[in-house]
Design a protein around this motif. Structure first.
Motif, PDB file in Angstrom:
ATOM      1  N   ARG A   1      -2.511  -1.020  11.460  1.00  0.00           N
ATOM      2  CA  ARG A   1      -1.158  -0.724  11.875  1.00  0.00           C
ATOM      3  C   ARG A   1      -1.151  -1.004  13.628  1.00  0.00           C
ATOM      4  NH1 ARG A   1       3.340   2.757  10.435  1.00  0.00           N
ATOM      5  NH2 ARG A   1       2.343   3.604   8.618  1.00  0.00           N
TER       6      ARG A   1
ATOM      7  N   PHE B   1      -1.034   2.319   3.905  1.00  0.00           N
ATOM      8  CA  PHE B   1      -0.085   2.905   5.161  1.00  0.00           C
ATOM      9  C   PHE B   1       0.251   4.115   4.600  1.00  0.00           C
ATOM     10  CE2 PHE B   1       0.472  -1.859   5.857  1.00  0.00           C
ATOM     11  CZ  PHE B   1      -0.245  -2.090   7.001  1.00  0.00           C
TER      12      PHE B   1
ATOM     13  N   HIS C   1       0.758   0.875   0.137  1.00  0.00           N
ATOM     14  CA  HIS C   1       1.282   2.065   0.779  1.00  0.00           C
ATOM     15  C   HIS C   1       0.938   3.407  -0.003  1.00  0.00           C
ATOM     16  CE1 HIS C   1       4.208   2.514  -2.373  1.00  0.00           C
ATOM     17  NE2 HIS C   1       4.886   1.189  -1.923  1.00  0.00           N
TER      18      HIS C   1
ATOM     19  N   ASP D   1      -5.180   4.533   8.724  1.00  0.00           N
ATOM     20  CA  ASP D   1      -4.072   4.315   9.101  1.00  0.00           C
ATOM     21  C   ASP D   1      -3.640   5.245  10.330  1.00  0.00           C
ATOM     22  OD1 ASP D   1      -1.604   3.109   9.328  1.00  0.00           O
ATOM     23  OD2 ASP D   1      -0.597   4.185   8.222  1.00  0.00           O
TER      24      ASP D   1
ATOM     25  N   PRO E   1       5.585   1.939   6.425  1.00  0.00           N
ATOM     26  CA  PRO E   1       4.708   1.055   6.672  1.00  0.00           C
ATOM     27  C   PRO E   1       5.183   0.511   8.001  1.00  0.00           C
ATOM     28  CG  PRO E   1       5.300   0.788   4.348  1.00  0.00           C
ATOM     29  CD  PRO E   1       6.097   1.609   5.092  1.00  0.00           C
TER      30      PRO E   1
END
Length: 436
Positions: free
Chosen positions: A64, A85, A113, A57, A89
């Motif tokens: 992302r 994430f 996440h 990430d 997020p």
């Protein structure tokens, strides 16, 4: 995109209820097989092809980075796995986005996440338009910072959105939630399972709407969620359809039609409601919720099937029941029995992971139950990406066979002149290869 256009008819007036929104112009269908009110979402049409090259990430090549990019764009995946994430997020707020999970090698795409205090809903579509998400899983396997902000998927104040062939689990709020002023939304061919008590809810289709909405919920599975299977609460001038879904193992309530905003016009057609281990004898398949009612709903029920010991249709529905749909249906429904088999065979993100396989088997065998904590994400085979020397999102070998050009970026041309762009034809090819 397809050259054929999608047109929406006005709602037929029913007891003073009329459709308040109209589609201003014909649009092309988002992809072959797109259905429902969101079927004309543009997604990343004619935009950039952005390659997702890492599961990490906040780095170049991350999911992302594609989500947060500006302008029309399609995320294609050069790696499969768990995309976790860090912290907050990303929010899908820049319009014209397609997330094409079917391009991922190996076991596909799972989004999660990191369980930090900042962790929220992993897939949040907010204040935007023209978004298509297909063939991804969202698994809330870690506990985030705020229960009330942790759905698996939220669509908020957005227009022209398609969530298709998606799987989601373990949210502490709704698995999927429509909030605010959405319009032209389709949620289709997806699996929503294992909401976490005490707020184990499958689908809150409409929450706090300020205007009328056009909303389709077609071909999905809700399994192992206590209630809101689904929750339907819209303004009277809306057009809402709940067609050919499977609702399994609710505790107290399956479909709930609310009247907080003046009474929902809804067609509930060709669905299967099935009791499981957690379903109580006093559970209800379709119920009209009259708490703080400000006007009667308009409920059209046709060809739904009910399995198990619970009340199929609550007596409260009678006063709101209609003999014809409050709005013309956007699709021709399958018969409930045929839809039941089709949805079990084809719904969710593909290739299916062990969680979806378990859910489907539970529905078939009337096994499994609501869980108290999130589970673990199964290992995902990374796989080898297809060759794409010109970085246009398409497999070089497929291009050779389908009149596209290797060495030239030509995703938005129509090499074989069949009315479908090269990229849309390729994405449809991948979809058909994995959904069997």
């Amino acid at each position: 995109m397809l050259a054929t256009t999608v047109a929406f008819s006005s709602c037929s007036p029913v007891d003073g209820q009329t459709k308040g929104t109209t589609e201003p112009a014909a649009r092309s269908k988002a992809f072959p097989g797109a259905v429902g009110y969101g079927a004309a979402a543009l997604g990343g049409f004619k935009g950039k092809i952005i390659q997702v090259t890492t599961t990490a990430d906040n780095v170049a090549g991350s999911l992302r980075a594609c989500v947060e990019a500006v302008g029309p764009r399609t995320c294609v995946f050069r790696v499969g796995g768990i995309f976790r994430f860090d912290g907050f997020p990303p929010v899908i707020k820049n319009p014209y986005l397609t997330i094409a999970g079917q391009t991922a090698p190996g076991g596909g795409v799972t989004i999660a996440h990191d369980g930090s205090i900042e962790s929220r809903t992993p897939l949040l579509i907010k204040n935007t338009n023209d978004v298509i998400v297909r063939h991804v899983r969202i698994r809330n396997d870690r506990i985030g910072g705020e229960k009330e902000s942790e759905d698996s998927i939220t669509i908020e104040n957005s227009k022209y959105v398609v969530i298709d062939q998606v799987s989601a689990s373990w949210a502490r709020d709704e698995i999927i939630n429509g909030y605010g002023n959405n319009d032209f939304i389709t949620i289709s061919n997806s699996i929503f399972s294992y909401g976490i008590p005490k707020h184990d809810k499958c689908a809150l289709l409409g929450s706090d709407p300020k205007n009328s909405q056009n909303f389709s919920f077609i071909g999905n599975i809700c399994a192992h969620n206590g209630d809101r299977n689904p929750d339907i609460n819209f303004k009277p001038s809306s057009c809402v359809e709940v067609i050919n879904n499977i609702f399994y193992n609710a505790v107290s309530e399956f479909a709930e039609v609310w009247e907080t905003y003046g009474g929902t016009p809804v067609s509930i057609v060709g669905n299967s409601f099935k009791a499981g281990i957690d379903t109580t004898d006093n559970a209800v398949g379709v119920i009209r919720q009259t708490v703080e009612s400000t006007g009667n709903s308009a409920i059209y029920l046709h060809d739904n099937q009910f399995f198990g010991s619970f009340t199929d249709i609550d007596a409260s529905v009678a006063v709101a029941r209609r003999n014809t749909p409050p709005c013309p249906l956007t699709v021709k429904p399958m018969a409930a029995g045929i839809a039941y088999s089709s949805v079990l065979a084809k719904s969710g993100a593909w290739p299916r992971d062990a969680i979806d396989v378990e859910v489907v088997n539970d529905v078939i065998n009337r096994t499994g139950q609501i869980v108290s904590l999130p589970g673990s994400i199964p290992a995902i085979f990374a796989g080898t990406p297809y060759p794409d020397t010109d970085r246009d999102g398409m497999d070089d070998r497929w291009e050779v066979k389908n009149a596209a050009k290797v060495g030239v970026s030509d995703p938005w041309l129509d090499g074989n002149r069949d009315g479908i762009t090269n990229l849309d034809a390729f994405l449809d090819y991948l979809h058909k290869q994995i959904v069997r």
